[in-house]
Scaffold this active site. Structure first.
Site, short mmCIF file in Angstrom:
data_model
loop_
_atom_site.label_atom_id
_atom_site.label_comp_id
_atom_site.label_asym_id
_atom_site.label_seq_id
_atom_site.Cartn_x
_atom_site.Cartn_y
_atom_site.Cartn_z
N ASP A 2 -3.60 -7.60 -6.98
CA ASP A 2 -3.68 -7.07 -5.60
C ASP A 2 -4.81 -7.37 -4.95
O ASP A 2 -6.05 -7.67 -5.75
CB ASP A 2 -3.31 -5.67 -5.58
N GLU A 8 -6.90 -11.63 -1.51
CA GLU A 8 -6.75 -12.64 -0.40
C GLU A 8 -8.08 -13.62 -0.18
O GLU A 8 -7.86 -14.74 0.42
CB GLU A 8 -6.10 -12.09 0.90
N ASP A 15 3.28 -5.48 1.44
CA ASP A 15 3.32 -3.88 2.00
C ASP A 15 4.29 -3.99 3.20
O ASP A 15 3.95 -3.77 4.16
CB ASP A 15 2.23 -3.61 2.50
#
Ligand SMILES: *[C@@H]1O[C@H](CO)[C@@H](O)[C@H](O)[C@H]1NC(C)=O
Ligand SMILES: *[C@@H]1O[C@H](CO)[C@@H](O)[C@H](O)[C@H]1NC(C)=O
Ligand SMILES: *[C@@H]1O[C@H](CO)[C@@H](O)[C@H](O)[C@H]1NC(C)=O
Ligand SMILES: *[C@@H]1O[C@H](CO)[C@@H](O)[C@H](O)[C@H]1NC(C)=O
Length: 968
Positions: A467, A470, A648
């Site tokens: 996670d 990015e 999400d």
């Protein structure tokens, strides 16, 4: 627009997880934690999180239209080569320097690379400071043969250069820049292609959007950590689109092999593609069917990983499983309610003060945690924890922290991102000020493998969930420089506070807001959804403009030579963050890699690079076994190693719908192993939504329920109705595991997506373009989910019905009298998801067990659904389900025709379980006998279905040990 009112507009969405079982005040200023480290005293100062406001170019009314202003190039020195042609492009007249400095001389190379692939490559002659995507990240496709039979033809106009790609067999122009100048500046590249009217385009992700790129769509490609805003730029970057032409019944694909920050504008008859760095490296794939075009693209970037068989089992997760006991209790609850559970997951709850590769000594004491994991493994169940990208920087004044080895080792090996002045870049994520592994650094793999394998000795995970890759950082720039003695610090936003919202329709008396959505779904075409979305996009953009109109950077003043102004490029993209600054909620573009790369050029690759290193590291912990990895930020080729979840999302019907087009897109990008957070992540779910979603999710390859920290519980046992709906769907999923696994293998070997759009299956019938509220699983199962609240019926269409195709109700086996192109209303009370088998299919099944391992020990079955012509076919692939290099595999081909079914096995994987039964749908008259080989078999006949049982005795050596023939 009310439909999307729950979209967390400019919220710091963050999903994520945090985690202590302590409390966080809503202003985030105090944290009490049970961990040994001192309670956090500090909160990330607000001003460190605010970027410089930008006016996105697309909303800037005074922005220069580069198409009008650019001088363009002339093509000179054209020469033919063995594989195509090359030439030089010379700037026409004076430079205009619109969003960067014009390159005056470009090098064009065109190569016919294979029968189906053509490359157009344009790069400056002076390559100083020009970023080129290295071959080791995504292989640069090469000329495969000089003796080609291509359906693609490159043609050009030399003066005021433009080019077209023409399909030879139809004469159609597939792509044409003629009439619009090429713009090539140090921080801005643009070309524009014309498109036919009523085009049918898909791809260009990642984005939350309907399945078609409708005119008016603006797509920004910049990897971003944000909670699934509709039409905004989110986690992954996939610069490829598929163009389906119904006139000629052909489809082609166009891929720009670049990691650049990009923006694409789709209009009625044009597509404008912009990039802020790099070279033009375009690949055209000739198709000619949509499935073949997808396969050509996927085979080029990398065929998908074959996921382990167990990954098809059900996964349960939530942010808030904050102790070993809690995990244990959830596992036990599933058992008590007899709901299959394959894998239990941890969000960041398990970590010691949110640090990667640690476990909280009080809530997850290792001895107890290890006993739990052993027990789980003894029951053939699995454990997957989250790992974040960033590494905590210990506070030098805190002796107990100083030995945080994941930091110490990385620092020693010199593997963290740097600032331009060569100091360490320090951002902020969950635990406080953090550094970021530099996956381009020489020692990165050594470091990462070391951390993962060391941790695996303590925590024997079965896969990892990556996670924040990015890569996300909560502050702008290297905000932690000089601040690490404040660590640990808390983020400056509330996390884990109770989720206030409930799904649309939760309160029926207050339900006007879901009517729009239900109306749009009632229509066969998704046009209504698209337009609803477009309106939602407008809402989003006007807000964005409003928040940023007060200050702006004057583009003209930001021009810089060389790499240019990388922090504030002259062309401001519509980055979804409120101020549109590229460094807001992300590591800054000027962060520098050991090899000299700057984040500006490689930001979109962070997740992909981390994925590669993580894959290698997991392989090291368990050599020879398929690594199981679910990651958030993906790039072309990521599917070779990982699966992906939808990020999400929000517990609402709209997001349940969006999971379908998102699956189509991600599948076409070569990542078939996909699913979203079932029942919804942000916000509270409710019984009805969760019931519908648990059923829909069971048809996605990746089936995981996941929930936000502050939201109400949503395990399927929380509501009786959800328990029963879940059991119904899971029984079907587990029954069909052999079919699902065969599909995973098909994806792995051919690149075909697992979930399929009607327009891919029926590419000559424009009626089915853009349908994205129904789908096929493989070619054979058609799912018609309920995607709105408070209804007990659902409308669906059935392609080819009673013309080329026939459909059977999965539950009753009844042949359906559907009509092609007609909307049929299906009964769909809560707890029932309409499911149809497409005639002509043969599905392998296996009796469901509680786990995948148990299911694999049960006997097999076959469902034969005869097509209109009385024939059917299918296949089965099996292996041990876990070896990376498969040395033993068995394929079985099934063919039914003329009242005879033949099963022809080949391969060397021993299947010991017997065949129990065969169900044949669509047999018009009762047979007098049924023969299995020469033996007569027991059978019943009802509803035009022959149900053959008791075959175990005849297949004691294994269901498919020998070829067999069944006749009726
Ligand atoms: C898309 O971009 C155009 C500018 O080219 C802008 O006018 C329009 O508002 C944008 N649309 C959306 C939905 O943001
Ligand atoms: C143009 O590119 C080709 C192929 O890469 C190369 O061989 C040639 O030297 C280049 N020409 C110039 C002028 O840079
Ligand atoms: C495309 O397919 C449709 C439906 O099969 C057919 O009527 C039409 O002739 C096809 N067009 C071409 C150019 O083959
Ligand atoms: C190439 O470009 C760099 C700037 O990126 C510049 O400094 C250099 O002078 C250029 N070289 C030539 C030969 O034009």
């Amino acid at each position: 627009m009310i439909l999307f009112k729950y979209f967390p507009l400019l919220s710091l969405a963050l999903a994520l997880p945090v985690h202590f079982d302590g409390s966080v005040e809503s202003n985030g200023s105090t944290i009490s934690s049970t961990s040994t480290s001192p309670a956090a005293q500090f909160t990330l100062p607000n001003d460190l999180t605010i970027g410089v406001k930008q006016v996105p170019n697309i909303y800037n009314e005074s922005a220069i239209d580069a198409n009008q202003a650019a001088p363009g190039y002339d093509l000179l020195n054209i020469s033919l080569s063995d594989s195509g042609l090359s030439g030089l492009l010379k700037l026409r007249g004076e430079p205009k320097n619109i969003y960067g400095y014009d390159f005056d001389l470009l090098n064009l190379t065109v190569s016919y690379q294979s029968d189906e692939r053509l490359n157009v490559h344009i790069e400056p002659v002076n390559m100083t400071d020009v970023f080129v995507l290295p071959d080791f990240i995504v292989t640069r496709p090469e000329v495969e043969s000089l003796d080609l039979d291509s359906d693609l033809l490159f043609t050009y106009q030399a003066k005021q250069f433009g080019f077209s790609i023409v399909r030879k067999s139809t004469g159609e122009s597939l792509f044409s820049t003629i009439g619009n100048p090429l713009v090539y500046e140090n921080q801005f590249i643009q070309f524009n292609t014309s498109l036919p009217k009523n085009h049918v385009l898909s791809g260009l992700g990642e984005s939350i959007h309907g399945s078609l790129l409708t005119p008016g769509t603006n797509r920004t490609l910049f990897a971003e950590d944000i909670g699934d805003p509709i039409d905004g730029n989110i986690y992954g970057v996939h610069p490829v689109y598929f163009d389906q032409r119904y006139g000629s019944n052909t489809t082609h694909a166009v891929w720009w092999r670049t990691s650049a920050i990009q923006e694409i504008l789709i209009r009625n008859q044009s597509l404008t593609w912009r990039a802020l760095s790099g070279v033009v490296d375009l690949y055209f794939f000739s198709g000619p069917t949509p499935k073949v075009a997808i396969q050509q693209y996927v085979a080029t970037v990398g065929l998908p990983a074959l996921q382990p068989y167990w990954s098809l089992g059900y996964h349960q997760c939530r942010w808030g499983y904050n102790s070993t006991e809690r995990l244990q209790e959830v596992v036990q609850n599933f058992k008590d309610f007899d709901i299959p559970l394959e894998t239990i997951w941890s969000d960041i709850d398990y970590m010691d003060s949110l640090k990667d590769f640690t476990t909280d000594p009080y809530r997850f004491p290792l001895d107890k945690f290890q006993r739990f994991l052993n027990e789980l493994h003894n029951n053939d169940q699995h454990y997957v924890p989250i790992v974040d990208a960033a590494i905590y920087v210990p506070n030098p004044h805190n002796a107990t922290e100083a030995n945080y080895s994941s930091y110490v080792n990385g620092a020693k090996l010199n593997t963290f991102l740097r600032n331009p002045d060569n100091t360490t870049y320090i951002g902020a994520v969950w635990p406080g000020y953090t550094v970021f592994p530099d996956f381009f650094a020489e020692n990165a793999q050594t470091y990462w493998t070391g951390e993962i394998s060391k941790w695996h000795k303590d925590v024997s995970f079965d896969g990892l969930w990556m996670d924040m890759d990015e890569v996300s950082s909560f502050c702008v720039g290297s905000c932690g420089t000089g601040m690490i003695d404040k660590n640990p610090i808390a983020p400056n936003f509330a996390v884990g506070s109770p989720a206030g919202s409930y799904p649309v329709g939760f309160n029926v008396s207050n339900s006007t807001d879901y009517e729009i959505f239900s109306e749009s779904l009632a229509s066969v075409s998704s046009a209504a959804i698209a337009s609803a979305e477009a309106s939602a996009g407008t809402t989003l953009s006007s807000t964005a403009v409003a928040t940023s109109s007060s200050t702006s950077i004057d583009a003209k003043n930001t021009l810089m030579p060389g790499k240019g102004n990388i922090n504030y490029p002259p062309y401001a993209i519509n980055n979804v963050q409120g101020d549109h600054d590229l460094a807001t909620h992300a590591v800054s573009p000027n962060a520098t890699h050991q090899n000299g790369f700057i984040e500006y050029d490689v930001h979109n690759l962070y997740g992909h690079m981390q994925t590669n290193s993580t894959y290698n590291a997991i392989l090291d912990t368990n050599p020879g076994k398929r690594p199981f990895l679910i990651v958030r930020s993906t790039f072309p080729g990521s599917g070779k190693r990982v699966g992906h979840w939808g990020g999400d999302n929000t517990a609402d019907f709209a997001y349940m719908y969006f999971s379908i087009p998102q699956a189509f897109a991600i599948g076409s990008f070569g990542i078939p192993f996909f699913g979203v957070d079932v029942c919804g992540f942000n916000g509270n779910t409710d019984m009805e939504l969760c019931s519908r979603w648990m059923q829909l999710g069971s048809f996605f390859p990746f089936y995981r329920n996941h929930n936000y920290l502050g939201a109400i519980d949503q395990e399927p046992y929380v509501w009786e109705a959800v328990t029963s709906a879940t059991k119904t769907s899971m029984a079907i999923r587990y029954l069909l595991l052999p079919y699902y696994y065969t599909l995973l293998h098909e994806s792995h070997t051919t690149g075909l997506p697992f979930l399929r759009q009607f327009q891919w299956e029926f590419p000559e019938d424009s009626f089915y373009a853009g349908i994205d509220n129904q789908f096929f699983v493989g070619d054979s199962l058609l799912v018609t989910p309920v995607l709105e609240p408070n209804v007990s019926t659902v409308k669906g269409v059935f392609p080819g019905a009673n013309e080329s195709d026939v459909y059977y109700d999965f539950y009753t086996h009844e042949k359906q009298n559907f009509t092609n192109h007609k909307n049929h209303t299906l009964e769909a009370p809560l707890g029932h998801i309409p499911l149809h088998i497409r005639g002509g299919s043969i599905l392998p099944t296996q009796e469901p067990g509680y786990t995948v391992a148990e299911s694999r020990n049960n006997s097999f079955g076959l469902i034969v659904a005869l097509g209109l012509d009385g024939s059917a076919s299918g296949n089965l692939y099996l292996d041990d389900g876990e070896s990376l290099k498969v040395s033993e595999a068995t394929f079985v081909d099934f063919v039914a025709e003329n009242n005879t079914l033949t099963a022809a096995p080949r391969g060397n994987y021993a299947i010991e379980q017997a065949l129990a039964n065969i169900t044949i749908l669509g047999v018009d008259s009762e047979p007098s006998t049924v023969l299995f080989g020469n033996s007569s078999a027991k059978f019943q006949y009802t509803n035009s279905t022959v149900f053959i049982t008791g075959l175990e005795e005849l297949t004691g050596d294994g269901a498919f040990a020998d070829q067999f023939v069944v006749s009726w």
